[in-house]
Design an enzyme around this catalytic site. Structure first.
Site, short mmCIF file in Angstrom:
data_model
loop_
_atom_site.label_atom_id
_atom_site.label_comp_id
_atom_site.label_asym_id
_atom_site.label_seq_id
_atom_site.Cartn_x
_atom_site.Cartn_y
_atom_site.Cartn_z
N LYS A 183 -59.94 -21.66 37.08
CA LYS A 183 -59.29 -22.23 35.90
C LYS A 183 -58.11 -23.12 36.29
O LYS A 183 -57.19 -22.69 36.98
CB LYS A 183 -58.80 -21.10 34.99
CG LYS A 183 -58.07 -21.60 33.73
CD LYS A 183 -57.46 -20.43 32.99
CE LYS A 183 -56.62 -20.88 31.82
NZ LYS A 183 -55.45 -21.70 32.23
N HIS B 86 -49.96 -10.79 27.87
CA HIS B 86 -48.96 -11.35 28.79
C HIS B 86 -48.43 -10.29 29.74
O HIS B 86 -47.23 -10.28 30.08
CB HIS B 86 -47.79 -11.97 28.03
CG HIS B 86 -48.15 -13.18 27.22
ND1 HIS B 86 -49.09 -14.11 27.61
CD2 HIS B 86 -47.67 -13.62 26.03
CE1 HIS B 86 -49.18 -15.07 26.70
NE2 HIS B 86 -48.34 -14.79 25.72
N LEU C 62 -56.97 -15.71 30.47
CA LEU C 62 -55.73 -16.11 31.11
C LEU C 62 -54.97 -17.06 30.19
O LEU C 62 -55.57 -17.79 29.40
CB LEU C 62 -56.03 -16.84 32.44
CG LEU C 62 -56.69 -16.02 33.56
CD1 LEU C 62 -56.95 -16.91 34.77
CD2 LEU C 62 -55.85 -14.82 33.94
N ASP C 63 -53.64 -17.06 30.32
CA ASP C 63 -52.82 -17.97 29.53
C ASP C 63 -53.06 -19.41 29.96
O ASP C 63 -53.56 -19.68 31.06
CB ASP C 63 -51.33 -17.63 29.71
CG ASP C 63 -50.98 -16.24 29.23
OD1 ASP C 63 -51.70 -15.73 28.35
OD2 ASP C 63 -49.99 -15.67 29.73
N ALA C 64 -52.65 -20.34 29.11
CA ALA C 64 -52.85 -21.76 29.40
C ALA C 64 -52.19 -22.19 30.71
O ALA C 64 -52.74 -23.03 31.45
CB ALA C 64 -52.33 -22.61 28.24
#
Length: 230
Positions: A66, A183, A100-102
């Site tokens: 990613k 998170h 997953l976070d950005a």
């Protein structure tokens, strides 16, 4: 499998559009036109739609590296979805096993097998996820025991499950967790008065991110990697 379902699972057609194609005589089985939506398709049959042979898309298991500023969603929102990086048939049938976070990079697992992904995401399965992280403040060795005992996160009841912290440099570490709280890695560092400045997932269970994959690149999992998820 019913013929109309077979068509849907082999194409992007809805059930109603598949039935219309059948009524038009666009579908053949072993060279003969079939209009019965309930016709039972077996592995021995050759099904064609407008002369093109169809085959059902089976289980798929993908790893993707990613890149930053992409999201683990099935649709584009503020940032583009990682599914847009996949040039494959029927991406709408896929889902992400552990998001997953950005601003987080690294290993993302994508599949159309719900039971397989549940073994990764369910907290009861305790599937380890390993992250490489960079932080704003220096890391003290005393944190190793704190993370191993569990931390109290803001707005959470009870401690986190034991985590493995490996300090690499004063501002860089590896962290392995077996939960997937919102998170979580960032909140764990915040709980000890620190702040994550970069986060990269290296491993899920026994599946390591392929070092040959550049950000945005992907490949299918090997049979060994698939079977490692128990």
């Amino acid at each position: 499998m019913r013929l109309d379902k077979f068509i849907c699972e082999s194409t992007s057609l809805t059930r109603s559009l598949a039935k219309k194609a059948l009524h038009r005589g666009d579908v053949t089985c072993d060279g003969e036109v079939v209009k019965n939506a309930g016709f039972k398709v077996t592995d021995a049959h050759t099904i064609c739609l407008e002369g093109e042979q169809l085959s059902v898309v089976g289980p798929r298991f993908i790893m993707l590296n990613k890149p930053v500023d992409t999201i683990c969603s099935t649709i584009d929102e503020v940032y583009p979805s990682v599914l847009g990086l996949l040039d494959i048939e029927k991406p709408e049938d896929l889902h992400i096993a552990g998001r997953l976070d950005a601003d987080t990079t690294g290993l993302v697992l994508i599949t159309n097998d719900g039971q397989w992904s549940h073994k990764i995401t369910s907290p009861r399965k305790e599937c380890g996820k390993r992250y490489l992280l960079e932080v704003a403040e220096s890391l003290d060795s005393s944190l190793i025991d704190e993370f191993a005992k569990g931390l109290q996160l803001n707005n959470e009841d009870g401690l986190t499950k034991p985590a493995i912290l490996e300090i690499l440099t004063p501002h860089k570490a590896r962290l392995t967790i077996t939960e997937g709280k919102y998170h979580q890695v960032k909140r764990m560092l915040a709980a000890v008065g620190n702040r994550v400045t970069a986060l990269h997932r290296e491993c899920v269970g026994k599946i390591e991110l392929d070092e040959e994959l550049e950000p945005g690149e992907w490949r299918y999992l090997t049979d060994e990697e698939i079977d490692s998820v128990k």
